[in-house]
Motif scaffolding. Sequence first.
Motif, PDB file in Angstrom:
ATOM      1  N   ALA A 106       0.832  -1.213   0.000  1.00 11.27           N
ATOM      2  CA  ALA A 106       0.000   0.000   0.000  1.00 11.27           C
ATOM      3  C   ALA A 106       0.865   1.261   0.000  1.00 11.27           C
ATOM      4  N   TYR A 107       1.988   1.218   0.716  1.00 11.43           N
ATOM      5  CA  TYR A 107       2.853   2.399   0.811  1.00 11.43           C
ATOM      6  C   TYR A 107       3.843   2.512  -0.351  1.00 11.43           C
ATOM      7  N   PHE A 108       4.346   1.357  -0.820  1.00 15.04           N
ATOM      8  CA  PHE A 108       5.459   1.404  -1.781  1.00 15.04           C
ATOM      9  C   PHE A 108       5.160   0.740  -3.119  1.00 15.04           C
ATOM     10  N   GLY A 109       3.930   0.202  -3.298  1.00 13.77           N
ATOM     11  CA  GLY A 109       3.628  -0.593  -4.480  1.00 13.77           C
ATOM     12  C   GLY A 109       3.708   0.148  -5.789  1.00 13.77           C
ATOM     13  N   GLN A 110       3.577   1.491  -5.770  1.00 14.52           N
ATOM     14  CA  GLN A 110       3.583   2.248  -7.015  1.00 14.52           C
ATOM     15  C   GLN A 110       4.973   2.749  -7.420  1.00 14.52           C
ATOM     16  N   LEU A 111       5.984   2.467  -6.618  1.00 12.11           N
ATOM     17  CA  LEU A 111       7.341   2.870  -6.987  1.00 12.11           C
ATOM     18  C   LEU A 111       7.780   2.124  -8.246  1.00 12.11           C
ATOM     19  N   PRO A 112       8.522   2.782  -9.142  1.00 14.96           N
ATOM     20  CA  PRO A 112       8.923   2.132 -10.399  1.00 14.96           C
ATOM     21  C   PRO A 112       9.652   0.805 -10.193  1.00 14.96           C
ATOM     22  N   LEU A 113      10.550   0.739  -9.217  1.00 13.25           N
ATOM     23  CA  LEU A 113      11.278  -0.506  -8.972  1.00 13.25           C
ATOM     24  C   LEU A 113      10.322  -1.614  -8.546  1.00 13.25           C
ATOM     25  N   VAL A 114       9.403  -1.281  -7.650  1.00 14.30           N
ATOM     26  CA  VAL A 114       8.444  -2.288  -7.174  1.00 14.30           C
ATOM     27  C   VAL A 114       7.573  -2.768  -8.323  1.00 14.30           C
ATOM     28  N   GLN A 115       7.111  -1.845  -9.172  1.00 14.94           N
ATOM     29  CA  GLN A 115       6.303  -2.229 -10.321  1.00 14.94           C
ATOM     30  C   GLN A 115       7.099  -3.126 -11.266  1.00 14.94           C
ATOM     31  N   ALA A 116       8.383  -2.835 -11.426  1.00 16.53           N
ATOM     32  CA  ALA A 116       9.226  -3.677 -12.280  1.00 16.53           C
ATOM     33  C   ALA A 116       9.357  -5.081 -11.701  1.00 16.53           C
ATOM     34  N   LEU A 117       9.532  -5.181 -10.394  1.00 16.51           N
ATOM     35  CA  LEU A 117       9.637  -6.493  -9.753  1.00 16.51           C
ATOM     36  C   LEU A 117       8.348  -7.294  -9.917  1.00 16.51           C
ATOM     37  N   PHE A 118       7.221  -6.585  -9.891  1.00 14.39           N
ATOM     38  CA  PHE A 118       5.944  -7.284 -10.001  1.00 14.39           C
ATOM     39  C   PHE A 118       5.698  -7.822 -11.404  1.00 14.39           C
ATOM     40  N   LEU A 119       6.430  -7.348 -12.390  1.00 19.49           N
ATOM     41  CA  LEU A 119       6.327  -7.950 -13.714  1.00 19.49           C
ATOM     42  C   LEU A 119       6.746  -9.416 -13.643  1.00 19.49           C
TER      43      LEU A 119
END
Length: 414
Positions: A101-114
């Motif tokens: 909820a706090y960090f999910g929209q960070l570019p790195l986090v979004q890249a990891l979720f790919l």
Amino acid sequence: MTPAFIEIFGVFLRIGLLSFGGPAAQISMMHDDLVVRHKWLSEQQFLGALSFCMLLPGPEAMQLATYAGWRLRGVPGGLLAGLLFVLPGAVVILTLAMGYAYFGQLPLVQALFLGVKAAVVVIVLQALLNLSRRALAGAQSWVLAGLGFAAMFFLSLPFPLIIAAAALWGYLASRGEASVPSVTTPVPLGSTLRTAAFWGALWAAPIGGSWGLGATFLTDLALFFSKLALVTFGGAYAVLAYMTETVVATKGWLSTAQMIDALGLAETTPGPLILVTEFVGLLAGFAKGGPGLAILAGAMTLWVTFIPCFLWIFTGAPYIESLLERPRLKGALAGISAAVVGVIANLSVWFALHVLFGTVSETRFGPVPEIASFAPLSFAMVLLAGALLLWLRLSMLRVLGLMVLFAGALHGLS
């Protein structure tokens, strides 16, 4: 010899902490501990209980743990075993959801979720293949699976309606089979009704409390996940499409991408996969009112998801042997299992479309991707995950870890 509570605590705490890999791995672990190692249950008792739990809505592995505890030390033993199976994963989900909820929209986090999303596409496909081998044994079951897929994908029929129709089909198809005479001791009806009333009231108490306090969001959340608890046949994969349609399209609590991320994170935790409902409740509550409401929403979804499991087991456990002697119930279960294959096939296609295409439109006859939005990188990641999981047969957790590392490395190079 009846084991002491401390022994039950140790065994089920270990199972709760190490129960990764879905229901098949969890049931296998329980079999090793309860039947082979400690000999607390016989093979016949274990398999009979498993068959009964598969007849019930909800996570069969958690219900099997609850039954085993009940068989060993009554209701206190069942509570202890069931809670220890669920709570470790629930704590992990709470931590992951709040971090997301706090960090999910960070570019790195979004890249990891790919990497996570690519792995989830293959994990759902693997679940579909495993279930189809068990559930599709004849022409009738293949027809039911095909109808279940068409009903969900093309017609968007409600999941509960599909389950009810499949159960009726299986029930009617078994009408000619004779029941085996029961050899079990009947349970007093009054005792059964008191058990059902107590756990039913416990289930309803927080729903009534939130309604009385005018907490509309929490009441709406509780009612939806209570309904979900009644129709969760075939495991969490079977209801994910139905859950997603309601949570994303109808309620607007989460986005499609968040639902896919929720499943990916739930795959990394111990305990039943249906803990994804807690993740959904936490994120929906956070979006509505911040961390305070998130905690309340997560607790509510946990309550209405798992209290019904105790209701089914403590009410029905004394009847297991007599119920399993009824071929019509087995026929209904076979019909549900076949239809669930089609429902999970729908989920598999739905996930794949949303991972592989940037734009997917919902039409009258199902989702349609925009061909120009095809994502080659996502396709390559899915192929890699498929090779790791289906060809090299690495464990699910190892595949998830490797896919996250690979996605992170790609992000670092870009």
